[in-house]
Enzyme design. Sequence first.
Site, PDB file in Angstrom:
ATOM      1  N   TRP A 104     -10.181   0.368  12.208  1.00  0.00           N
ATOM      2  CA  TRP A 104      -9.585   1.707  11.932  1.00  0.00           C
ATOM      3  C   TRP A 104     -10.769   2.646  11.806  1.00  0.00           C
ATOM      4  CZ3 TRP A 104     -11.365   1.915   7.121  1.00  0.00           C
ATOM      5  CH2 TRP A 104     -11.036   0.608   6.326  1.00  0.00           C
TER       6      TRP A 104
ATOM      7  N   LYS B 271      -4.587  -5.624  16.854  1.00  0.00           N
ATOM      8  CA  LYS B 271      -5.060  -6.883  17.558  1.00  0.00           C
ATOM      9  C   LYS B 271      -6.567  -6.909  17.986  1.00  0.00           C
ATOM     10  CE  LYS B 271      -4.074  -4.696  22.160  1.00  0.00           C
ATOM     11  NZ  LYS B 271      -3.799  -3.293  21.546  1.00  0.00           N
TER      12      LYS B 271
ATOM     13  N   GLU C  17      -6.454  -8.257  -0.105  1.00  0.00           N
ATOM     14  CA  GLU C  17      -6.863  -8.207   1.336  1.00  0.00           C
ATOM     15  C   GLU C  17      -8.261  -7.832   1.418  1.00  0.00           C
ATOM     16  OE1 GLU C  17      -4.453  -5.497   3.655  1.00  0.00           O
ATOM     17  OE2 GLU C  17      -2.607  -5.954   2.769  1.00  0.00           O
TER      18      GLU C  17
ATOM     19  N   GLU D  10       0.647  -1.350  -0.085  1.00  0.00           N
ATOM     20  CA  GLU D  10      -0.008  -0.028  -0.037  1.00  0.00           C
ATOM     21  C   GLU D  10       0.916   1.264   0.112  1.00  0.00           C
ATOM     22  OE1 GLU D  10      -2.935  -0.422   3.195  1.00  0.00           O
ATOM     23  OE2 GLU D  10      -4.064  -1.321   1.903  1.00  0.00           O
TER      24      GLU D  10
ATOM     25  N   HIS E 289      -8.356  -6.178  14.942  1.00  0.00           N
ATOM     26  CA  HIS E 289      -8.629  -6.282  13.476  1.00  0.00           C
ATOM     27  C   HIS E 289      -8.812  -7.916  13.345  1.00  0.00           C
ATOM     28  CE1 HIS E 289      -8.330  -6.323   9.006  1.00  0.00           C
ATOM     29  NE2 HIS E 289      -8.344  -4.991   9.340  1.00  0.00           N
TER      30      HIS E 289
HETATM   31  C1  GLA Z   1      -4.218  -2.705   4.884  1.00  0.00           C
HETATM   32  C2  GLA Z   1      -2.602  -3.177   5.151  1.00  0.00           C
HETATM   33  C3  GLA Z   1      -2.618  -4.482   6.221  1.00  0.00           C
HETATM   34  C4  GLA Z   1      -3.539  -3.893   7.257  1.00  0.00           C
HETATM   35  C5  GLA Z   1      -5.009  -3.621   7.105  1.00  0.00           C
HETATM   36  C6  GLA Z   1      -5.729  -3.405   7.954  1.00  0.00           C
HETATM   37  O1  GLA Z   1      -4.942  -3.326   4.002  1.00  0.00           O
HETATM   38  O2  GLA Z   1      -2.044  -3.483   4.054  1.00  0.00           O
HETATM   39  O3  GLA Z   1      -1.239  -4.320   6.454  1.00  0.00           O
HETATM   40  O4  GLA Z   1      -2.978  -3.043   8.014  1.00  0.00           O
HETATM   41  O5  GLA Z   1      -4.986  -2.438   6.210  1.00  0.00           O
HETATM   42  O6  GLA Z   1      -7.030  -3.216   7.568  1.00  0.00           O
END
Ligand code: GLA
Length: 677
Positions: free
Chosen positions: A314, A355, A306, A153, A357
């Site tokens: 978040w 933790k 993902e 990302e 998530h």
């Molecule tokens: C992004 C990141 C991951 C993680 C997720 C959490 O997709 O690539 O490492 O932090 O967010 O939602």
Amino acid sequence: MPALGDATRGRVLFGGDYNPEQWPEETWADDMRLMKDAGVTSVTVGVFSWARIEPRPGVRDFGWLDRLMDLLHAHGVGVVLATPTASPPPWMGARHPETLPRDEDGRTVWWGSRQQFCASSPTYRAYAAAITEDLAARYADHPALTMWHINNEYCTHCWCDETARHFRRWLTARYGTVDALNEAWGTAFWSQRYDTWDEVIPPRRAQYIRNPAHLLDFRRFTSDALLECFRAERDIVARHTPRTPVTTNFMPLWSGQDAWAWAAEEDVVSVDVYPDPKDPLGGQYNALIADMTRSQAGGGPWMLMEQAAGAVNWRAVNRPKPAGLNRLLSLQAVARGADAVCYFQWRQSRQGAEKFHSAMLPHAGEQGRTFREVRRIGAELAALGPEVAGTRVAADVAVLHDWHAWWGTEQEGRPSREVAYPEVVRAWHRALWEGGHTTAFAHPEHDLSGYRMVVAPQLYLLSDAAVENLVAYTEGGGTLVCGFWTGVADEDDRIRPGGMDERLRALFGIGTLHEWWPLARGETVTCDGFTGSLWSEELQAGDAEVVAAYRDGELAGLPAVLRRGRAWYVSTLPDPDGLRDLLGRAAAGAGARPVLGGLPPGVEAVRRGGLLFVLNHGREPVEVAVRGAYRDVLTGATVAGGALALERYGVAALREAGRDGSGTAPGYVGRGGSGTA
Ligand code: GLA
């Protein structure tokens, strides 16, 4: 060129980020057992492992990764191996403070989280190249390796002095001379003329509204600077493994990267997408990101790198996914072209920032509801793989989207700060999604001739080439529907004479554009057949038909929607029903048909390969009328001459009875239907 198919080999990959360095090695055996149980075929390893692999500068600890790669291979799990360069270890910032980003105020962004690197820093780049080189050399021939994942990302912005030097080099390549830069940025305004290159800096904090062209170029530069980092690592791994595909994961509809440009540099396009379970239109958002990612992949298969099995950590309030929603959104991604369905992450962390998530294997463990649903998805994807892997999704409607136009709209001194580009794009995609159209996304300079209808929700800034492309598309028989605040500026953010490009005004039959009339948040304006919000325009029609007029407010009686032949211009944001109807009319005229007509609200139908997917995004069961005979490849059930019952969040993947899965898609299935969504 390697492709996703080299990694999937006829399957739909299933798995997620795997961070076993957070756990004692005894846990790994349990991971292998449960991965097998869940049908996991692919994991992404090493995304944040830099400090573990290189505990201090130049030292390498690959022992644990050797054991892990061997273990995964022994259990039949392929590895998407990440370069760990998204999270430099603390030693880098401590020893080389110049690698740390600075914000617009010149403040240092410290270590202690992740992604604290300046893309322009030669020191960061040298360390990143060295670890990438060693990683690639070590695992090039490892049989578990299926794909490379570069960084993670890419999103870091920096305003430091090194960035300033790099920005100047980028500007020199773009403009050649300071005079040309002054002309492009309009620095005659407010005494901003640059005399030498050395005076040019990143757009740092300033006293008042900053130069919008300067800000725009800094966005372009930052995307390019990060892309240079990607390319450098990609070239290293490709040198070691020319037949192994390379990807990096995009964030969904995120403003920081020109993903059209980036996608062209990748073998596999992948994305991370996290629809909010609280959002009743989360399914539409998931569809939008799928359509955009598939389009970046040239219409072919893409990778869902993902998603969350449950809650994220978040948002202000992080709700888990209700039973069935993870399955629905996973299968929806496949229906819309994904050949890989993966998660952040495999096992939920017990420590650290994530933790809370969710994960495929959450704190509740293998008996928990989430893991049981994950297991079901894994089994279903195994069954779906031979049916869909490698196949394409047909779309005859395209939505135009361009990051440069988005950046152009986000300037500080604009007519309305209430207009958010992503919201406008989402509203238009929603109208098409609810109307049953499968959409692609396209750049305004792409070849559009394959689409019956093209819509441009909002393209504030358009190059001459783009304008000419839109005109040629329409003159060639295409139907074009453009939303408000389109064609206003050129590539340098210079307003086009008349407030809208004259070729576009002629195309839409607009006489004079007198004024933009933005609306306050919550303010609406009545038009013929719908209510408008966010924006309106004081227009005078030329040789256009007035499809709808403003009925109240200052603009009462003036045109709201204009049409000249196949070119439509919509000068406000119609309410969802109004926009759906409007685009439905334009689509019907263009010969673009919904996948299925008359579906109940919240039910989506998409064709992929030889299958027709029918997905119920509603919280209530629903019935869809079916004509003909089909087999649901998910359940094996026969669906014939009656109603297709879909439970809440239910999905059917229908193959016409008697076909072997490689034939054409089933024909007409349903009309009408009962139940609510
Ligand atoms: C992004 C990141 C991951 C993680 C997720 C959490 O997709 O690539 O490492 O932090 O967010 O939602």
